[in-house]
Design an enzyme around this catalytic site. Structure first.
Site, PDB file in Angstrom:
ATOM      1  N   ASP A   1       0.836  -1.210   0.000  1.00 27.66           N
ATOM      2  CA  ASP A   1       0.000   0.000   0.000  1.00 27.66           C
ATOM      3  C   ASP A   1       0.866   1.254   0.000  1.00 27.66           C
ATOM      4  OD1 ASP A   1      -2.404  -1.622   0.466  1.00 27.66           O
ATOM      5  OD2 ASP A   1      -1.521  -1.935   2.434  1.00 27.66           O
ATOM      6  N   GLY A   2       2.106   1.125  -0.387  1.00 31.66           N
ATOM      7  CA  GLY A   2       2.979   2.291  -0.431  1.00 31.66           C
ATOM      8  C   GLY A   2       4.400   1.898  -0.139  1.00 31.66           C
TER       9      GLY A   2
ATOM     10  N   SER B   1       2.304   6.718   1.111  1.00 31.99           N
ATOM     11  CA  SER B   1       1.525   5.784   1.908  1.00 31.99           C
ATOM     12  C   SER B   1       0.078   5.955   1.461  1.00 31.99           C
ATOM     13  CB  SER B   1       1.677   6.126   3.383  1.00 31.99           C
ATOM     14  OG  SER B   1       0.761   5.369   4.120  1.00 31.99           O
ATOM     15  N   ARG B   2      -0.487   4.888   0.898  1.00 28.88           N
ATOM     16  CA  ARG B   2      -1.779   5.074   0.241  1.00 28.88           C
ATOM     17  C   ARG B   2      -2.979   5.060   1.166  1.00 28.88           C
ATOM     18  NH1 ARG B   2       0.776   1.691  -3.396  1.00 28.88           N
ATOM     19  NH2 ARG B   2       1.861   2.979  -4.884  1.00 28.88           N
ATOM     20  N   VAL B   3      -2.915   4.360   2.279  1.00 26.91           N
ATOM     21  CA  VAL B   3      -4.108   4.318   3.136  1.00 26.91           C
ATOM     22  C   VAL B   3      -3.879   4.928   4.508  1.00 26.91           C
ATOM     23  CG1 VAL B   3      -5.300   2.390   2.048  1.00 26.91           C
ATOM     24  CG2 VAL B   3      -3.533   1.918   3.720  1.00 26.91           C
TER      25      VAL B   3
END
Ligand code: ATP
Ligand code: MG
Length: 500
Positions: A340-341, A365-367
């Site tokens: 997720d990143g 960092s996607r979430v």
């Protein structure tokens, strides 16, 4: 009449055979036809299943991974030196498994449960399969709670959430392990259990990590699972799966768990070694084609579980080593697409002494952003953007002879932000300390200070904020956003510290 009797007899016979089946399987024996390099080829195990444990002479265990019509390819989990072709082996009827439980905390072990810390025998009541299905979509929830690393650059600009998978990627000797170890250290009072899984590293490197964890009182809440570069490739291959099983024991009880895989480049290498020995055809860039599946099925197991099944979480920090900063190579791109990143560590920054050498522009960092405390968002809001602008401006300004006052001020301010983002190893900071310092730098309080004096001034603010505003610190760390007046209090503490 006769037919009925025959039928009954057949039914009884079938039942007897069925009942005796596991027993029969457990006793099935085969013969080694070739052994070496950490694998064995076996003849005669016709009913064996994939991933089944095979017992070799001298209590060496192996896992059947290549099932072919006339022979079985087995990866060895122990020393193969004493094994010879012609020796008998037996199928166990058992899947490859690993010990789990509270007794593993604070210990250094391998995937089979062998004790490596010279301590007392391992205390456990249960073993669980090494390979387990990842939680289904319906069992998962979105990430809501931050996993604080205690590292300013990450917590402020690349925040990670509990249940997220964040890749740590960089060339060799850029501080990858340090970022992961510092994150483990920061969990010591946060009720998060950690698993540090070392794959293919030198024994001395692992011993160094264990010592650091012990020194900073983080070992008692951590399990260290090791397959060193001297262990057979089979053990290096199963270790991350086993470590995940150990971690899931806790997350399935509703606890929060952090797992570090250090590193998956070496894991991929072990699998390639095994595949070539087992004569599997190589694929792209000479890696077996299924290597993506290997890492995907490992990292799929990290998640935040739904409240209905306990609400535990498993956060994964896989580490990947790049060659000459090439993040577009096969294994790094695979992992970037699975996670997720990523946190990108740059050798250039490392050599300039800008530690931790995190390249903010290439990290994401996607979430995790959603989980960041509102107070943090207040101070970190446009720091990322303004910092990136500063970096661009600085490069550009190197060629300019005269700068206008505004540009000069922006660059001077940017330099101070960069100085503030520096952080020594093994000194994770509390959220409130980070926020106070970032608030102060945003407000320009450091702008008149020489660069060399910033480190000391920062340390003083970190100390004073906890002493003078303990309640506000707790409030900021539990998620409530400070009011304007409260931010002023924070700045007052900072001003007083700087006037010192
Ligand atoms: P390898 O590729 O060998 O696994 P790595 O990328 O994991 O290396 P580390 O072992 O974490 O890198 O760090 C390399 C060196 O840099 C170590 O000597 C470590 O002490 C030092 N180092 C890392 N981070 C910092 C920091 N923030 N401040 C000071 N020194 C640091
Ligand atoms: Mg390392």
């Amino acid at each position: 009449m006769l037919a009925q009797l025959l039928n009954e007899t057949l039914a009884t016979l079938n039942k007897a055979i069925d009942q005796s089946k596991p027993d029969f399987r457990a006793r099935e024996t085969g013969r080694i036809i070739q052994v070496g390099g950490g694998i064995a080829r076996i003849k005669g195990l016709s009913t064996i299943t994939s991933e089944e444990l095979v017992r070799f002479p001298g209590d060496v265990l192996g896992v059947a991974i290549n099932l072919e019509p006339h022979e079985v390819g087995v990866i060895l989990l122990g020393d193969s030196d004493k094994l010879m072709a012609g020796a008998d082996v037996s199928a166990t009827g058992r899947e490859a498994d690993t010990p789990v439980g509270e007794g593993l905390l604070g210990r250094v072990i391998d995937a089979t449960g062998r004790v490596l810390d010279r301590g007392k025998p391992l205390n456990f009541k249960e073993r669980r399969p090494v390979e387990r299905p990842a939680p289904a979509i319906i069992e998962r929830a979105s990430v809501t709670v931050p996993l604080e690393t205690g590292i300013k650059t990450i917590d402020a600009l690349i925040p990670i959430g509990r249940g997220q998978r964040e890749l740590i990627v960089g060339d060799r000797q850029t501080g990858k392990t340090s970022v992961a170890v510092d994150t483990i250290i920061n969990q010591r009072n946060k009720n998060v259990i950690s698993v540090y899984c070392a794959i293919g590293q030198r024994g001395t490197a692992v011993a160094r990590v264990v010592n650091i964890l012990r020194q900073y009182q983080a070992l008692e809440n951590t399990i260290v699972v090791v397959a060193s570069d001297e262990d057979p490739p089979g053990l290096r291959y199963v270790t991350p799966y086993a470590a995940t099983t150990m971690a899931e024991y806790f997350s399935e009880q509703g606890k929060d768990v952090l797992i570090v895989y250090d590193d998956l480049t070496r894991h991929a290498r072990a699998y390639r070694e095994l595949s070539l020995l087992l004569r599997r055809p190589p694929g792209r860039e000479a890696y077996p084609g299924d290597i993506f599946y290997l890492h995907a099925r490992l990292l799929e197991r990290a998640t935040h579980l739904h409240e209905k099944i306990g609400g535990g979480s498993l956060t994964a920090l896989p580490i990947i080593e790049t060659q000459a900063q090439d993040i577009s190579a096969y294994i790094p791109t695979n992992l970037i697409s699975i996670t997720d990143g990523q946190i990108y560590l740059s050798p250039t920054l490392f050599h300039k002494g800008l530690l931790p050498a995190i390249d903010v522009g290439k990290s994401i960092s996607r979430v995790g952003g959603k989980t960041q405390y509102p107070a943090f968002r207040d101070v970190a809001g446009d720091l990322r953007l303004s910092y990136a602008q500063f970096e661009e401006l600085e490069t550009f300004a190197r060629f300019a002879t005269r700068l206008d006052e505004e540009t000069r001020a922006t660059i001077e301010h940017g330099r101070r932000v960069r100085e503030i983002l520096k952080q020594a190893e093994h000194q994770p900071l509390r959220g409130s300390q980070q926020m106070a310092v970032l608030k102060a730098v945003n407000a320009g309080l450091f702008d008149h200070l020489e660069l060399e004096r910033i480190g000391d001034a920062e340390a003083l603010i970190q100390k004073r904020i906890l002493e003078e505003l303990p309640e506000l610190c707790t409030q900021m760390e539990t998620g409530e956003k400070p009011t304007q007046a409260q931010w002023e209090q924070v700045l007052d503490v900072a001003r007083k510290a700087l006037a010192h």
